[in-house]
Design a protein around this motif. Sequence first.
Motif, mmCIF file in Angstrom:
data_model
loop_
_atom_site.group_PDB
_atom_site.id
_atom_site.type_symbol
_atom_site.label_atom_id
_atom_site.label_comp_id
_atom_site.label_asym_id
_atom_site.label_seq_id
_atom_site.Cartn_x
_atom_site.Cartn_y
_atom_site.Cartn_z
ATOM 1 N N VAL A 300 0.860 -1.175 0.000
ATOM 2 C CA VAL A 300 0.000 0.000 0.000
ATOM 3 C C VAL A 300 0.904 1.234 0.000
ATOM 4 O O VAL A 300 1.960 1.236 0.638
ATOM 5 C CB VAL A 300 -0.918 -0.007 1.239
ATOM 6 C CG1 VAL A 300 -1.826 1.210 1.248
ATOM 7 C CG2 VAL A 300 -1.749 -1.290 1.282
ATOM 8 N N ARG A 301 0.492 2.260 -0.709
ATOM 9 C CA ARG A 301 1.326 3.461 -0.800
ATOM 10 C C ARG A 301 1.373 4.173 0.541
ATOM 11 O O ARG A 301 0.367 4.343 1.218
ATOM 12 C CB ARG A 301 0.802 4.416 -1.876
ATOM 13 C CG ARG A 301 1.701 5.636 -2.080
ATOM 14 C CD ARG A 301 1.276 6.435 -3.305
ATOM 15 N NE ARG A 301 1.428 5.668 -4.525
ATOM 16 C CZ ARG A 301 2.581 5.491 -5.169
ATOM 17 N NH1 ARG A 301 3.701 6.014 -4.692
ATOM 18 N NH2 ARG A 301 2.628 4.785 -6.279
ATOM 19 N N VAL A 302 2.586 4.596 0.916
ATOM 20 C CA VAL A 302 2.811 5.299 2.169
ATOM 21 C C VAL A 302 2.930 6.795 1.887
ATOM 22 O O VAL A 302 3.537 7.203 0.897
ATOM 23 C CB VAL A 302 4.097 4.795 2.862
ATOM 24 C CG1 VAL A 302 4.376 5.579 4.139
ATOM 25 C CG2 VAL A 302 3.964 3.310 3.173
ATOM 26 N N GLY A 303 2.345 7.610 2.743
ATOM 27 C CA GLY A 303 2.438 9.054 2.589
ATOM 28 C C GLY A 303 3.871 9.543 2.731
ATOM 29 O O GLY A 303 4.683 8.946 3.440
ATOM 30 N N ARG A 304 4.175 10.632 2.082
ATOM 31 C CA ARG A 304 5.529 11.191 2.088
ATOM 32 C C ARG A 304 5.841 11.840 3.435
ATOM 33 O O ARG A 304 5.029 12.579 3.997
ATOM 34 C CB ARG A 304 5.665 12.227 0.971
ATOM 35 C CG ARG A 304 7.015 12.950 0.927
ATOM 36 C CD ARG A 304 7.001 13.980 -0.184
ATOM 37 N NE ARG A 304 8.099 14.928 -0.084
ATOM 38 C CZ ARG A 304 9.103 15.026 -0.952
ATOM 39 N NH1 ARG A 304 9.150 14.210 -1.982
ATOM 40 N NH2 ARG A 304 10.040 15.927 -0.792
ATOM 41 N N SER A 305 7.022 11.577 3.949
ATOM 42 C CA SER A 305 7.559 12.264 5.121
ATOM 43 C C SER A 305 8.588 13.271 4.620
ATOM 44 O O SER A 305 9.413 12.938 3.775
ATOM 45 C CB SER A 305 8.218 11.263 6.079
ATOM 46 O OG SER A 305 7.263 10.342 6.568
#
Length: 480
Positions: A300-305
């Motif tokens: 699943v795509r992870v949000g950008r940090s």
Amino acid sequence: MSSPSSRLAARAALLALLVVPVWGCSAGTEPGPPGGSGGEKPSPSSTTGAGREGLGDIFVGGRAVTGSRPSGNAKVPYRRTYVDGELYSAVTGYRSMAFSHMGLEGVYDGVLTGRPGGGKSGVGDVMTTIDPDVQRAAGDGLRGHKGAAVAMDAENGHLLALVSAPSYDPSSFAGNTTADAEAWQRLTGDQGKPLLNRALREAVAPDETFEVVVAAAALERGVYASLDESTRSPLPYALPGSGTELPSDPARCRNASIRNALRYSCRNVFMAMAVEVGQPRLVSTAKAFGFNDDALLVPVRVGRSDCPEGDVSARDAALIGTGRGGVTATPVQMARVMAVIANGGKRVDPQLVSKVVHADGRVEKPRRAAGAHADRVIGRRTAEQLQSALKTSASGPVDERGGAPGAMIGGRTGWVPPARSYGDVSSAWFISYARSGQGRLVAFAVHVGDSADRVDGADGARPAVRVAERMSGAAAATRG
């Protein structure tokens, strides 16, 4: 106030939308979850194959946490069911006859529905890396809070827990009835955003937990030779370009060593250090830890940090040193940071799926198998120095049992108290690592951000620490 006729019209319009089942919208970004409400039992058959009825399943610890039953709809013949839906929704995502699919349900839609290319070829199953005991410990710890918790095997990247709160039960809107539509409306209108997967998608200021990245950059770039060398950190500290003096840190923070700065949360040290290291070099180190990555999939795509690049003000360049000034991080990212330190300076990619079993019995491993490749982020000596410093951090538990399973080996808190210039809601972080019952190193990251945590003083991060303690205890009991 709306009239009865307008309410009836709105309901009729909504039901009209539900007549057409939706299967193919965007896959795998934002579900959300802890707790433990039950759904219906999974399909009795968990045998993958071309002759199998129903939908394929998602497994946790060898047990299916999804199921299916006939829907009575010829176009979409099966309705998804969930077991412990609230506990696992951040893991599974959701599948709805009317509202599409998200999370693993979306990523593996073809496998789970038996239509990888549009044709019928039987259904397959998805096996996750989640440890059910660690997951439940995290869910129980976050109940009543808004936040997220992650546990990650530091050596191979397996995600052992992935919890987001507040939660939702994906069974409540899995069909296409009026009740499903009303449940969906309640969830999408809820200001607590239960459908947001905070563990993977919500990036907020990591506060003082980011100071371990700043310390790593200073040691790796030779700004300081060791943890115990005195830093060049005036007190009180004035933000560059503004002349604003921050509320004073303790006197022992003047020119404190990195070890003592971590131990006593000396903001002046890390602000001055961020300026000394320089933004380009600090950003480079942060990127090596996984910041500024737009393409991370688990799958699943992870949000950008984010660690800000380009031109920033002198003020923000200093604030970056304490995890503010535009720095943001997801809980998964902060678990990656602690995993790098625990793993001797090497970074492995987080992974939520161990394998996929297709209808024909073929077993597919993740595209980049967990632990198969480790990137060197910082030198072993730097990692060992940071391990040593975090053991003596006054803001986190100290292992007094020689690395016994479940004992926190090192930890770092971050806390923004309420009613300050940062807003009315407190924000507590805790990152740490411990050994599991199998002797493996496990990294933890917990973020709790809600108005219930109005605690004064150093105990402000206790809500996040308690969740990590629950997870480490559950990991210690894992033997198999």
